[in-house]
Motif scaffolding. Structure first.
Motif, PDB file in Angstrom:
ATOM      1  N   ALA A  91       0.838  -1.202   0.000  1.00 24.54           N
ATOM      2  CA  ALA A  91       0.000   0.000   0.000  1.00 24.54           C
ATOM      3  C   ALA A  91       0.871   1.249   0.000  1.00 24.54           C
ATOM      4  O   ALA A  91       0.589   2.224  -0.722  1.00 24.54           O
ATOM      5  N   ARG A  92       1.942   1.233   0.814  1.00 28.53           N
ATOM      6  CA  ARG A  92       2.850   2.369   0.865  1.00 28.53           C
ATOM      7  C   ARG A  92       3.517   2.590  -0.498  1.00 28.53           C
ATOM      8  O   ARG A  92       3.623   3.724  -0.973  1.00 28.53           O
ATOM      9  N   GLU A  93       3.943   1.490  -1.130  1.00 25.58           N
ATOM     10  CA  GLU A  93       4.573   1.605  -2.452  1.00 25.58           C
ATOM     11  C   GLU A  93       3.577   2.112  -3.494  1.00 25.58           C
ATOM     12  O   GLU A  93       3.932   2.935  -4.349  1.00 25.58           O
ATOM     13  N   ALA A  94       2.323   1.626  -3.439  1.00 28.99           N
ATOM     14  CA  ALA A  94       1.302   2.090  -4.380  1.00 28.99           C
ATOM     15  C   ALA A  94       1.042   3.583  -4.173  1.00 28.99           C
ATOM     16  O   ALA A  94       0.912   4.349  -5.155  1.00 28.99           O
ATOM     17  N   THR A  95       0.979   4.026  -2.941  1.00 24.65           N
ATOM     18  CA  THR A  95       0.765   5.445  -2.642  1.00 24.65           C
ATOM     19  C   THR A  95       1.931   6.266  -3.186  1.00 24.65           C
ATOM     20  O   THR A  95       1.729   7.334  -3.785  1.00 24.65           O
ATOM     21  N   GLU A  96       3.142   5.758  -2.973  1.00 24.12           N
ATOM     22  CA  GLU A  96       4.325   6.461  -3.477  1.00 24.12           C
ATOM     23  C   GLU A  96       4.320   6.536  -5.010  1.00 24.12           C
ATOM     24  O   GLU A  96       4.636   7.577  -5.593  1.00 24.12           O
ATOM     25  N   ARG A  97       3.942   5.445  -5.671  1.00 24.20           N
ATOM     26  CA  ARG A  97       3.849   5.435  -7.133  1.00 24.20           C
ATOM     27  C   ARG A  97       2.807   6.441  -7.621  1.00 24.20           C
ATOM     28  O   ARG A  97       3.037   7.169  -8.601  1.00 24.20           O
ATOM     29  N   ASP A  98       1.653   6.475  -6.933  1.00 24.83           N
ATOM     30  CA  ASP A  98       0.609   7.435  -7.306  1.00 24.83           C
ATOM     31  C   ASP A  98       1.104   8.874  -7.146  1.00 24.83           C
ATOM     32  O   ASP A  98       0.853   9.731  -8.002  1.00 24.83           O
ATOM     33  N   ARG A  99       1.798   9.139  -6.048  1.00 23.37           N
ATOM     34  CA  ARG A  99       2.315  10.486  -5.804  1.00 23.37           C
ATOM     35  C   ARG A  99       3.326  10.875  -6.883  1.00 23.37           C
ATOM     36  O   ARG A  99       3.284  11.984  -7.433  1.00 23.37           O
ATOM     37  N   ILE A 100       4.213   9.938  -7.225  1.00 22.96           N
ATOM     38  CA  ILE A 100       5.206  10.207  -8.271  1.00 22.96           C
ATOM     39  C   ILE A 100       4.509  10.461  -9.608  1.00 22.96           C
ATOM     40  O   ILE A 100       4.872  11.393 -10.349  1.00 22.96           O
ATOM     41  N   ALA A 101       3.479   9.656  -9.908  1.00 22.06           N
ATOM     42  CA  ALA A 101       2.741   9.835 -11.157  1.00 22.06           C
ATOM     43  C   ALA A 101       2.075  11.208 -11.189  1.00 22.06           C
ATOM     44  O   ALA A 101       2.079  11.901 -12.232  1.00 22.06           O
ATOM     45  N   ARG A 102       1.485  11.640 -10.069  1.00 25.90           N
ATOM     46  CA  ARG A 102       0.852  12.966 -10.012  1.00 25.90           C
ATOM     47  C   ARG A 102       1.892  14.066 -10.189  1.00 25.90           C
ATOM     48  O   ARG A 102       1.652  15.049 -10.880  1.00 25.90           O
ATOM     49  N   VAL A 103       3.052  13.907  -9.564  1.00 22.95           N
ATOM     50  CA  VAL A 103       4.109  14.921  -9.711  1.00 22.95           C
ATOM     51  C   VAL A 103       4.537  15.016 -11.162  1.00 22.95           C
ATOM     52  O   VAL A 103       4.695  16.123 -11.710  1.00 22.95           O
ATOM     53  N   LEU A 104       4.710  13.847 -11.803  1.00 21.67           N
ATOM     54  CA  LEU A 104       5.110  13.865 -13.222  1.00 21.67           C
ATOM     55  C   LEU A 104       4.035  14.506 -14.096  1.00 21.67           C
ATOM     56  O   LEU A 104       4.351  15.283 -15.018  1.00 21.67           O
ATOM     57  N   GLU A 105       2.768  14.197 -13.811  1.00 22.60           N
ATOM     58  CA  GLU A 105       1.669  14.792 -14.570  1.00 22.60           C
ATOM     59  C   GLU A 105       1.646  16.310 -14.368  1.00 22.60           C
ATOM     60  O   GLU A 105       1.445  17.084 -15.321  1.00 22.60           O
ATOM     61  N   ASP A 106       1.848  16.743 -13.096  1.00 25.78           N
ATOM     62  CA  ASP A 106       1.864  18.178 -12.815  1.00 25.78           C
ATOM     63  C   ASP A 106       3.012  18.863 -13.548  1.00 25.78           C
ATOM     64  O   ASP A 106       2.848  19.961 -14.116  1.00 25.78           O
ATOM     65  N   GLU A 107       4.183  18.234 -13.531  1.00 23.27           N
ATOM     66  CA  GLU A 107       5.326  18.821 -14.236  1.00 23.27           C
ATOM     67  C   GLU A 107       5.054  18.894 -15.734  1.00 23.27           C
ATOM     68  O   GLU A 107       5.380  19.902 -16.393  1.00 23.27           O
ATOM     69  N   ALA A 108       4.453  17.832 -16.290  1.00 19.46           N
ATOM     70  CA  ALA A 108       4.131  17.832 -17.728  1.00 19.46           C
ATOM     71  C   ALA A 108       3.107  18.928 -18.034  1.00 19.46           C
ATOM     72  O   ALA A 108       3.216  19.635 -19.059  1.00 19.46           O
ATOM     73  N   ALA A 109       2.115  19.083 -17.135  1.00 18.03           N
ATOM     74  CA  ALA A 109       1.104  20.121 -17.344  1.00 18.03           C
ATOM     75  C   ALA A 109       1.746  21.503 -17.259  1.00 18.03           C
ATOM     76  O   ALA A 109       1.433  22.400 -18.070  1.00 18.03           O
ATOM     77  N   ARG A 110       2.651  21.729 -16.307  1.00 17.92           N
ATOM     78  CA  ARG A 110       3.332  23.027 -16.188  1.00 17.92           C
ATOM     79  C   ARG A 110       4.191  23.307 -17.427  1.00 17.92           C
ATOM     80  O   ARG A 110       4.230  24.429 -17.942  1.00 17.92           O
ATOM     81  N   LYS A 111       4.885  22.267 -17.893  1.00 14.93           N
ATOM     82  CA  LYS A 111       5.717  22.434 -19.088  1.00 14.93           C
ATOM     83  C   LYS A 111       4.852  22.762 -20.299  1.00 14.93           C
ATOM     84  O   LYS A 111       5.180  23.654 -21.101  1.00 14.93           O
ATOM     85  N   ALA A 112       3.708  22.039 -20.416  1.00 10.01           N
ATOM     86  CA  ALA A 112       2.804  22.307 -21.539  1.00 10.01           C
ATOM     87  C   ALA A 112       2.266  23.731 -21.460  1.00 10.01           C
ATOM     88  O   ALA A 112       2.176  24.442 -22.490  1.00 10.01           O
ATOM     89  N   GLU A 113       1.907  24.192 -20.268  1.00 12.26           N
ATOM     90  CA  GLU A 113       1.412  25.566 -20.085  1.00 12.26           C
ATOM     91  C   GLU A 113       2.504  26.579 -20.417  1.00 12.26           C
ATOM     92  O   GLU A 113       2.258  27.593 -21.082  1.00 12.26           O
ATOM     93  N   ARG A 114       3.730  26.308 -19.962  1.00  4.87           N
ATOM     94  CA  ARG A 114       4.854  27.188 -20.259  1.00  4.87           C
ATOM     95  C   ARG A 114       5.109  27.244 -21.765  1.00  4.87           C
ATOM     96  O   ARG A 114       5.302  28.326 -22.339  1.00  4.87           O
ATOM     97  N   ASP A 115       5.067  26.074 -22.418  1.00  2.00           N
ATOM     98  CA  ASP A 115       5.272  26.012 -23.870  1.00  2.00           C
ATOM     99  C   ASP A 115       4.154  26.771 -24.601  1.00  2.00           C
ATOM    100  O   ASP A 115       4.400  27.466 -25.596  1.00  2.00           O
ATOM    101  N   ARG A 116       2.913  26.664 -24.104  1.00  2.16           N
ATOM    102  CA  ARG A 116       1.789  27.363 -24.725  1.00  2.16           C
ATOM    103  C   ARG A 116       1.987  28.877 -24.601  1.00  2.16           C
ATOM    104  O   ARG A 116       1.790  29.617 -25.570  1.00  2.16           O
ATOM    105  N   ARG A 117       2.389  29.327 -23.425  1.00  2.00           N
ATOM    106  CA  ARG A 117       2.611  30.758 -23.224  1.00  2.00           C
ATOM    107  C   ARG A 117       3.755  31.250 -24.122  1.00  2.00           C
ATOM    108  O   ARG A 117       3.666  32.326 -24.722  1.00  2.00           O
ATOM    109  N   TYR A 118       4.794  30.437 -24.205  1.00  2.00           N
ATOM    110  CA  TYR A 118       5.930  30.792 -25.057  1.00  2.00           C
ATOM    111  C   TYR A 118       5.477  30.902 -26.516  1.00  2.00           C
ATOM    112  O   TYR A 118       5.843  31.840 -27.229  1.00  2.00           O
TER     113      TYR A 118
END
Length: 126
Positions: A91-118
């Motif tokens: 359960a701890r590993e699954a939670t950690e994987r989910d958190r990492i996946a959310r962080v990666l998604e957030d970073e991808a979304a921020r990069k996409a937003e930055r690229d759109r603004r650029y």
């Protein structure tokens, strides 16, 4: 006079031997008469000893069964604890994987937003 004393001694010695012989004969007669009772007591003691041994073996069997039951319960508790620890780790590993996946998604979304603004900035300048 000496002869009289020897006769008295001989008489006493003979009387003592006869008394000893009489006691021995009386003992043998009493023993022969008491033989059935002695055999009965001996048989009773043997049956009591056999029953005692049987009870001892039963107690040992009960102790052995109890020890085996305790070992089985301890094994079950250990297996349950290991399963709970494994489930908690998963359960701890699954939670950690989910958190990492959310962080990666957030970073991808921020990069996409930055690229759109650029891209918008570049489009406005051009």
């Amino acid at each position: 006079m000496k002869n009289a004393r020897n006769n008295d001694f001989s008489d006493r010695r003979t009387a003592a031997a006869e008394a000893k012989s009489a006691l021995l004969n009386a003992y043998r007669a009493a023993r022969a008469a008491d033989e059935p009772a002695r055999l009965a007591r001996q048989a009773e003691r043997a049956s009591i000893a056999a029953a005692r041994e049987e009870r001892r073996l039963e107690r040992e069997r009960i102790k052995r069964d109890e020890a085996e039951r305790r070992v089985a319960e301890a094994d079950e508790r250990k297996a349950a604890a290991e399963a709970a620890a494994r489930a908690e780790t998963e359960a701890r590993e699954a939670t950690e994987r989910d958190r990492i996946a959310r962080v990666l998604e957030d970073e991808a979304a921020r990069k996409a937003e930055r690229d759109r603004r650029y891209a918008n900035r570049k489009a406005r300048r051009a």
